[in-house]
Design a protein around this motif. Structure first.
Motif, mmCIF file in Angstrom:
data_model
loop_
_atom_site.group_PDB
_atom_site.id
_atom_site.type_symbol
_atom_site.label_atom_id
_atom_site.label_comp_id
_atom_site.label_asym_id
_atom_site.label_seq_id
_atom_site.Cartn_x
_atom_site.Cartn_y
_atom_site.Cartn_z
ATOM 1 N N SER A 95 65.801 18.646 115.918
ATOM 2 C CA SER A 95 66.006 17.820 117.127
ATOM 3 C C SER A 95 67.432 17.910 117.563
ATOM 4 C CB SER A 95 66.105 16.228 116.976
ATOM 5 O OG SER A 95 66.991 15.813 115.816
ATOM 6 N N ASP A 96 68.172 18.719 117.132
ATOM 7 C CA ASP A 96 69.645 19.064 117.694
ATOM 8 C C ASP A 96 69.474 20.471 118.401
ATOM 9 O OD1 ASP A 96 70.940 17.396 116.589
ATOM 10 O OD2 ASP A 96 71.608 18.617 114.744
ATOM 11 N N ILE A 97 68.057 21.148 118.444
ATOM 12 C CA ILE A 97 68.171 22.369 119.049
ATOM 13 C C ILE A 97 68.158 21.930 120.578
ATOM 14 C CG2 ILE A 97 66.608 24.292 119.376
ATOM 15 C CD1 ILE A 97 65.486 24.168 116.530
ATOM 16 N N PRO A 98 69.126 22.595 121.371
ATOM 17 C CA PRO A 98 69.235 22.302 122.972
ATOM 18 C C PRO A 98 68.057 22.872 123.496
ATOM 19 C CG PRO A 98 70.821 24.121 122.298
ATOM 20 C CD PRO A 98 70.121 23.703 120.871
ATOM 21 N N ASP A 99 67.849 22.385 124.712
ATOM 22 C CA ASP A 99 66.733 22.811 125.474
ATOM 23 C C ASP A 99 67.249 24.101 126.136
ATOM 24 O OD1 ASP A 99 65.139 20.602 125.460
ATOM 25 O OD2 ASP A 99 65.753 19.773 127.442
ATOM 26 N N GLY A 100 66.271 25.152 126.004
ATOM 27 C CA GLY A 100 66.624 26.518 126.524
ATOM 28 C C GLY A 100 67.504 27.594 125.278
ATOM 29 N N ALA A 101 67.162 26.851 124.164
ATOM 30 C CA ALA A 101 67.828 27.484 123.122
ATOM 31 C C ALA A 101 67.205 29.009 123.013
ATOM 32 C CB ALA A 101 67.696 26.905 121.789
ATOM 33 N N ARG A 102 67.847 30.087 122.634
ATOM 34 C CA ARG A 102 67.369 31.188 122.388
ATOM 35 C C ARG A 102 67.078 31.382 121.054
ATOM 36 N NH1 ARG A 102 73.216 33.624 124.351
ATOM 37 N NH2 ARG A 102 73.693 31.864 122.609
ATOM 38 N N ILE A 103 65.874 31.610 120.834
ATOM 39 C CA ILE A 103 65.332 31.537 119.445
ATOM 40 C C ILE A 103 64.694 32.821 118.982
ATOM 41 C CG2 ILE A 103 63.800 30.428 117.749
ATOM 42 C CD1 ILE A 103 64.004 27.769 119.224
ATOM 43 N N GLY A 104 65.010 33.666 117.906
ATOM 44 C CA GLY A 104 64.361 34.690 117.374
ATOM 45 C C GLY A 104 63.157 34.425 116.331
ATOM 46 N N PHE A 105 62.114 34.881 116.671
ATOM 47 C CA PHE A 105 60.974 34.697 115.927
ATOM 48 C C PHE A 105 60.567 35.871 114.982
ATOM 49 C CE2 PHE A 105 60.827 31.339 119.283
ATOM 50 C CZ PHE A 105 60.581 30.159 118.558
ATOM 51 N N GLY A 106 61.176 37.140 115.162
ATOM 52 C CA GLY A 106 60.667 38.046 114.365
ATOM 53 C C GLY A 106 60.003 38.940 115.261
ATOM 54 N N PRO A 107 59.455 40.116 114.443
ATOM 55 C CA PRO A 107 58.579 41.085 115.266
ATOM 56 C C PRO A 107 57.344 40.437 116.001
ATOM 57 C CG PRO A 107 59.040 41.621 113.089
ATOM 58 C CD PRO A 107 59.378 40.237 113.125
ATOM 59 N N ALA A 108 57.067 40.956 117.068
ATOM 60 C CA ALA A 108 55.967 40.486 117.840
ATOM 61 C C ALA A 108 54.875 40.547 117.277
ATOM 62 C CB ALA A 108 56.049 41.266 119.197
ATOM 63 N N ALA A 109 54.043 39.626 117.340
ATOM 64 C CA ALA A 109 52.542 39.378 116.706
ATOM 65 C C ALA A 109 52.677 39.302 115.081
ATOM 66 C CB ALA A 109 51.704 40.645 117.034
ATOM 67 N N SER A 110 53.989 39.032 114.740
ATOM 68 C CA SER A 110 54.012 38.827 113.265
ATOM 69 C C SER A 110 53.817 37.275 113.036
ATOM 70 C CB SER A 110 55.631 38.849 112.633
ATOM 71 O OG SER A 110 56.525 37.792 113.470
ATOM 72 N N THR A 111 53.705 36.931 111.806
ATOM 73 C CA THR A 111 53.200 35.331 111.489
ATOM 74 C C THR A 111 54.108 34.492 112.050
ATOM 75 O OG1 THR A 111 51.931 36.295 109.035
ATOM 76 C CG2 THR A 111 52.636 33.807 109.476
ATOM 77 N N SER A 112 55.170 34.813 111.938
ATOM 78 C CA SER A 112 56.453 34.153 112.362
ATOM 79 C C SER A 112 56.349 33.851 114.044
ATOM 80 C CB SER A 112 57.862 34.614 112.056
ATOM 81 O OG SER A 112 58.829 33.642 112.549
ATOM 82 N N ASP A 113 55.913 34.852 114.631
ATOM 83 C CA ASP A 113 55.929 35.010 116.129
ATOM 84 C C ASP A 113 54.589 34.026 116.360
ATOM 85 O OD1 ASP A 113 57.055 35.675 118.369
ATOM 86 O OD2 ASP A 113 55.423 37.162 118.701
ATOM 87 N N THR A 114 53.616 34.345 115.652
ATOM 88 C CA THR A 114 52.191 33.747 115.997
ATOM 89 C C THR A 114 52.224 32.176 115.934
ATOM 90 O OG1 THR A 114 51.113 35.862 115.272
ATOM 91 C CG2 THR A 114 49.936 33.907 115.548
ATOM 92 N N TYR A 115 52.819 31.783 114.794
ATOM 93 C CA TYR A 115 52.612 30.430 114.529
ATOM 94 C C TYR A 115 54.024 29.401 114.999
ATOM 95 C CZ TYR A 115 48.432 31.783 112.377
ATOM 96 O OH TYR A 115 47.022 32.052 112.358
ATOM 97 N N PHE A 116 55.141 29.942 114.628
ATOM 98 C CA PHE A 116 56.376 29.220 114.658
ATOM 99 C C PHE A 116 56.683 28.583 116.238
ATOM 100 C CE2 PHE A 116 59.928 28.992 111.144
ATOM 101 C CZ PHE A 116 60.026 27.614 111.291
ATOM 102 N N PRO A 117 56.568 29.744 117.096
ATOM 103 C CA PRO A 117 56.996 28.897 118.664
ATOM 104 C C PRO A 117 55.675 27.726 119.024
ATOM 105 C CG PRO A 117 56.811 31.511 118.662
ATOM 106 C CD PRO A 117 56.220 30.941 117.088
ATOM 107 N N ALA A 118 54.782 27.898 118.406
ATOM 108 C CA ALA A 118 53.620 26.762 118.642
ATOM 109 C C ALA A 118 53.994 25.589 117.926
ATOM 110 C CB ALA A 118 52.242 27.210 118.474
ATOM 111 N N MET A 119 54.563 25.805 116.694
ATOM 112 C CA MET A 119 54.958 24.544 115.790
ATOM 113 C C MET A 119 56.045 23.908 116.394
ATOM 114 S SD MET A 119 54.880 25.948 111.971
ATOM 115 C CE MET A 119 53.483 26.625 111.173
ATOM 116 N N LEU A 120 57.048 24.607 117.105
ATOM 117 C CA LEU A 120 58.328 24.163 117.575
ATOM 118 C C LEU A 120 57.864 23.545 119.013
ATOM 119 C CD1 LEU A 120 61.080 26.520 116.735
ATOM 120 C CD2 LEU A 120 60.502 24.583 115.672
#
Length: 326
Positions: free
Chosen positions: A138-163
């Motif tokens: 909840s502390d992550i500010p609006d517009g935060a720059r978040i690195g999700f790993g390599p494109a199409a990786s497990t992290s990049d596939t699921y973590f953005p949707a979770m957040l």
């Protein structure tokens, strides 16, 4: 006795020659070399996959090694197409691939991908610099720059949707874990959202150089994510990182090593046998291999097992239903 000795010797020699010829024949259709699809450098897939490849190559007298890739989703495609013999993947992307929903090849059913053995659970964890003041999701500010790993990786596939489900608004960035860790340290990113086996080498290196916050899910956030995505509850032990003072709540997906289904049965049998019977050696490659044990084959409900792998499990008392064998 004198007249029998030559015949006995001849039988023994002949039998040895037949055994030798048989052993040679068993390997006649084996590949002379192999490549394992891993992920970006600095991540657990790369360390685990490269170490495992070297172990198998040394023990079986073959040429083999790990190769940097885009991660689980790309590895499924590379193994399916025959460009790589082996790969490491995660159950979420695997489910998409066998159902023709891979983002890399929409509509293509990847049916030349077989499971070999369980690796470990991939926790989804979040890190930020302590100086950022970010101590919770909840502390992550609006517009935060978040690195999700390599494109199409497990992290990049699921973590953005979770957040997004948890109400976080962000700018999405991609890259290898080592690069993203460096960008976080340099202030070019606000948060890195990792999906990788723990300890994540990039995080371990980062916390030696600066103060880091490992951000856990609250109980409510955990319940929301468990309800919406194909993940399981996971606890990051406090001993994982020097930064953690107590266990942290997270979620995870299981990882499995995969092989092309058309590889020789005897070859995959020997690779599976070698891996499953030498867990001490596997743990020396990466400590996450503590869970690379046959009991954990139950966590694969998506991919058919290669017949060679299934044979080893069944010989050693582990049941696999017929519909889960290729």
């Amino acid at each position: 006795m004198r007249t029998m000795m030559p015949k006995t010797l001849a039988l023994l020699v002949g039998g040895a020659m037949l055994a030798s010829a048989s052993a040679h024949a068993d390997r006649a259709d084996w590949p002379e070399n192999f490549t394992v699809g891993t992920a970006s450098q600095g991540g657990t897939f790369f360390v685990y996959g490269s170490g495992w490849a070297n172990f198998v190559a040394d023990e079986l007298g073959l040429s083999g090694g790990g190769e940097v890739t885009g991660g689980p989703t790309q590895n499924l495609a590379l193994v399916h197409s025959g460009d790589m013999a082996f790969g490491l993947t995660t159950m979420g992307p695997a489910s998409d691939a066998v159902n023709g929903k891979s983002p890399l090849a929409p509509g293509m059913v990847m049916d030349n991908v077989c499971a070999m053995f369980p690796m470990y659970e991939t926790p989804f964890s979040i890190a930020a610099l302590s100086s950022s003041g970010i101590e919770s999701i909840s502390d992550i500010p609006d517009g935060a720059r978040i690195g999700f790993g390599p494109a199409a990786s497990t992290s990049d596939t699921y973590f953005p949707a979770m957040l997004e489900t948890l109400g976080v608004n962000f700018e999405r960035r991609n890259g290898g874990w080592s690069d993203l860790g460096g960008q976080l340290q340099d202030g070019l990113l606000d948060v890195v959202a990792f999906a990788a086996g723990i300890p994540i080498p990039a995080v371990s290196q980062l916390e030696v150089q600066t103060d880091v916050n490992i951000i856990e899910f609250t109980e409510d956030e955990l319940a929301t994510v468990l309800d919406a995505y194909p993940v399981a509850e996971f606890t990051i032990p406090a001993s994982t990182y020097s930064t953690l003072e107590e266990d942290a709540r997270a979620v995870s997906m299981w990882n499995f090593a995969i092989a092309a289904c058309d590889l020789p049965e005897d070859f995959i049998y020997e690779v599976t046998k070698l891996t499953m019977e030498n867990n001490d050696r596997m743990r020396s490659i990466h400590r996450s291999a503590e869970t690379s044990i046959p009991e954990n084959i139950v966590h694969n409900t998506v991919l058919p097992f290669h017949p060679g792998a299934a044979r080893w499990y069944e010989e050693n008392g582990y049941e696999i239903s017929d519909d889960m064998i290729h």
